[in-house]
Design a protein around this motif. Structure first.
Motif, PDB file in Angstrom:
ATOM      1  N   PRO A   1      33.469  69.596 -86.346  1.00  0.00           N
ATOM      2  CA  PRO A   1      34.273  70.149 -85.251  1.00  0.00           C
ATOM      3  C   PRO A   1      35.668  70.613 -85.666  1.00  0.00           C
ATOM      4  CG  PRO A   1      33.281  68.065 -84.594  1.00  0.00           C
ATOM      5  CD  PRO A   1      33.008  68.238 -86.059  1.00  0.00           C
ATOM      6  N   SER A   2      36.213  70.012 -86.724  1.00  0.00           N
ATOM      7  CA  SER A   2      37.562  70.410 -87.133  1.00  0.00           C
ATOM      8  C   SER A   2      37.548  71.567 -88.131  1.00  0.00           C
ATOM      9  CB  SER A   2      38.306  69.219 -87.733  1.00  0.00           C
ATOM     10  OG  SER A   2      37.627  68.754 -88.876  1.00  0.00           O
ATOM     11  N   ARG A   3      36.321  72.010 -88.537  1.00  0.00           N
ATOM     12  CA  ARG A   3      36.236  73.117 -89.508  1.00  0.00           C
ATOM     13  C   ARG A   3      35.190  74.135 -89.077  1.00  0.00           C
ATOM     14  NH1 ARG A   3      37.017  69.029 -93.887  1.00  0.00           N
ATOM     15  NH2 ARG A   3      39.197  69.254 -94.447  1.00  0.00           N
ATOM     16  N   LEU A   4      35.314  74.608 -87.859  1.00  0.00           N
ATOM     17  CA  LEU A   4      34.369  75.624 -87.371  1.00  0.00           C
ATOM     18  C   LEU A   4      34.712  76.961 -88.001  1.00  0.00           C
ATOM     19  CD1 LEU A   4      34.281  74.624 -83.601  1.00  0.00           C
ATOM     20  CD2 LEU A   4      32.585  74.120 -85.352  1.00  0.00           C
ATOM     21  N   LYS A   5      33.683  77.730 -88.326  1.00  0.00           N
ATOM     22  CA  LYS A   5      33.879  79.028 -88.967  1.00  0.00           C
ATOM     23  C   LYS A   5      33.468  80.124 -87.997  1.00  0.00           C
ATOM     24  CE  LYS A   5      33.005  77.165 -93.523  1.00  0.00           C
ATOM     25  NZ  LYS A   5      32.093  77.078 -94.649  1.00  0.00           N
ATOM     26  N   ILE A   6      34.207  81.221 -88.017  1.00  0.00           N
ATOM     27  CA  ILE A   6      33.889  82.346 -87.148  1.00  0.00           C
ATOM     28  C   ILE A   6      32.515  82.877 -87.551  1.00  0.00           C
ATOM     29  CG2 ILE A   6      34.564  84.716 -86.555  1.00  0.00           C
ATOM     30  CD1 ILE A   6      37.475  83.838 -86.927  1.00  0.00           C
ATOM     31  N   GLY A   7      31.642  83.069 -86.531  1.00  0.00           N
ATOM     32  CA  GLY A   7      30.287  83.555 -86.770  1.00  0.00           C
ATOM     33  C   GLY A   7      29.265  82.437 -86.885  1.00  0.00           C
TER      34      GLY A   7
ATOM     35  N   GLN B   1      33.834  82.059 -82.215  1.00  0.00           N
ATOM     36  CA  GLN B   1      34.823  83.135 -82.284  1.00  0.00           C
ATOM     37  C   GLN B   1      36.193  82.514 -82.540  1.00  0.00           C
ATOM     38  OE1 GLN B   1      34.413  85.106 -78.525  1.00  0.00           O
ATOM     39  NE2 GLN B   1      32.372  85.875 -78.973  1.00  0.00           N
ATOM     40  N   SER B   2      37.167  83.335 -82.837  1.00  0.00           N
ATOM     41  CA  SER B   2      38.511  82.843 -83.130  1.00  0.00           C
ATOM     42  C   SER B   2      39.042  82.022 -81.959  1.00  0.00           C
ATOM     43  CB  SER B   2      39.439  84.028 -83.399  1.00  0.00           C
ATOM     44  OG  SER B   2      40.743  83.571 -83.641  1.00  0.00           O
ATOM     45  N   GLY B   3      39.510  80.818 -82.247  1.00  0.00           N
ATOM     46  CA  GLY B   3      40.093  79.955 -81.219  1.00  0.00           C
ATOM     47  C   GLY B   3      39.108  79.018 -80.564  1.00  0.00           C
ATOM     48  N   ASP B   4      37.804  79.132 -80.867  1.00  0.00           N
ATOM     49  CA  ASP B   4      36.810  78.251 -80.246  1.00  0.00           C
ATOM     50  C   ASP B   4      36.925  76.828 -80.792  1.00  0.00           C
ATOM     51  OD1 ASP B   4      35.717  80.141 -78.626  1.00  0.00           O
ATOM     52  OD2 ASP B   4      33.969  80.556 -79.875  1.00  0.00           O
ATOM     53  N   THR B   5      36.770  75.866 -79.898  1.00  0.00           N
ATOM     54  CA  THR B   5      36.683  74.459 -80.267  1.00  0.00           C
ATOM     55  C   THR B   5      35.538  73.865 -79.462  1.00  0.00           C
ATOM     56  OG1 THR B   5      38.173  73.736 -78.510  1.00  0.00           O
ATOM     57  CG2 THR B   5      39.187  74.291 -80.629  1.00  0.00           C
TER      58      THR B   5
ATOM     59  N   ALA C   1      35.757  71.413 -77.512  1.00  0.00           N
ATOM     60  CA  ALA C   1      36.271  71.117 -76.163  1.00  0.00           C
ATOM     61  C   ALA C   1      36.213  72.368 -75.285  1.00  0.00           C
ATOM     62  CB  ALA C   1      37.697  70.602 -76.252  1.00  0.00           C
ATOM     63  N   LYS C   2      36.594  73.539 -75.844  1.00  0.00           N
ATOM     64  CA  LYS C   2      36.540  74.790 -75.065  1.00  0.00           C
ATOM     65  C   LYS C   2      35.099  75.161 -74.727  1.00  0.00           C
ATOM     66  CE  LYS C   2      40.817  76.930 -76.689  1.00  0.00           C
ATOM     67  NZ  LYS C   2      41.414  78.035 -77.431  1.00  0.00           N
ATOM     68  N   LEU C   3      34.211  74.965 -75.695  1.00  0.00           N
ATOM     69  CA  LEU C   3      32.803  75.286 -75.449  1.00  0.00           C
ATOM     70  C   LEU C   3      32.215  74.357 -74.385  1.00  0.00           C
ATOM     71  CD1 LEU C   3      31.536  75.933 -79.095  1.00  0.00           C
ATOM     72  CD2 LEU C   3      32.159  77.617 -77.358  1.00  0.00           C
ATOM     73  N   ALA C   4      32.597  73.069 -74.442  1.00  0.00           N
ATOM     74  CA  ALA C   4      32.090  72.108 -73.455  1.00  0.00           C
ATOM     75  C   ALA C   4      32.535  72.510 -72.058  1.00  0.00           C
ATOM     76  CB  ALA C   4      32.596  70.708 -73.794  1.00  0.00           C
ATOM     77  N   LYS C   5      33.774  72.928 -71.950  1.00  0.00           N
ATOM     78  CA  LYS C   5      34.296  73.361 -70.645  1.00  0.00           C
ATOM     79  C   LYS C   5      33.613  74.639 -70.183  1.00  0.00           C
ATOM     80  CE  LYS C   5      38.669  74.079 -68.283  1.00  0.00           C
ATOM     81  NZ  LYS C   5      40.119  74.138 -68.401  1.00  0.00           N
TER      82      LYS C   5
END
Length: 197
Positions: free
Chosen positions: A185-191, A157-161, A163-167
């Motif tokens: 990891p630096s080019r994640l796409k929404i969906g 989703q928008s803003g996911d990284t 690091a956020k998912l790991a947390k």
């Protein structure tokens, strides 16, 4: 004698003509004098109004000069008390602290970016699986297969990284990277679906 008789009527006419002429001149002189007095009176009123206005302006100028003198005096007092210099010194200290914090944040951002790029370019090597019986599998392989069966998926989703998912899921960033070798990891796409080990 004849000469006396003839000159008398001429003289008698001159006197009334002179009187009428004098009377006319007197009337004209009075009219001119009246007009002159009116103009002088108007000019006098204008002069008085201008004098009053000048006096009012001079009073305002004096008030302004007094205010300027007061401000200069206050400034000199502040200057002599070194309050201005102290305030400037404190302001400079705050600016220096902010600059140091900004530089520290910049270096941290650069460091984080480098770490992310390293993670993104890291390739996951496929482990070599020996042909063995299930009873002879090593404990690590058993743990890996157990993790694969327990894996979840997450839609980006928008803003996911990572690091956020790991947390969020209580796993390490490294584990997410290994579970998703196809994802950058630096080019994640929404969906985009990410495997969470």
């Amino acid at each position: 004698m004849e000469d006396e008789i003839q000159s008398t009527p001429k003289t008698s006419l001159i006197v009334p003509v002179m009187a009428i002429l004098g009377f006319g001149i007197a009337i004209i002189a009075s009219a001119v004098g009246g007009i002159a007095l009116t103009k002088i009176s108007n000019a006098s009123e204008e002069m008085n109004a201008k004098i009053e206005k000048n006096a009012s302006i001079e009073l305002e100028i004096k008030k302004i000069n007094d205010r300027i003198d007061s401000i200069v005096s206050q400034f000199e007092t502040l200057k002599s008390d070194n309050k201005v210099n102290e305030l400037a010194r404190q302001t400079q200290q705050v600016v220096n602290t902010l600059q140091a914090n900004i530089n520290a944040i910049r270096s941290e951002v650069v460091s984080n970016r480098e770490s992310i790029e390293k993670l993104a370019t890291r390739t996951v090597e496929k482990p070599v699986v020996k042909e063995s019986k299930p009873d002879e599998q090593q404990p690590q392989q058993q743990e890996a297969s157990k993790q694969n069966t327990d894996a979840k998926t997450h839609k980006i989703q928008s803003g996911d990284t990572f690091a956020k998912l790991a947390k969020k899921y209580g796993v390490s960033v490294d584990a997410i990277v290994k579970a998703n070798p196809q994802a950058n990891p630096s080019r994640l796409k929404i969906g985009q679906e990410i495997v969470i080990p």
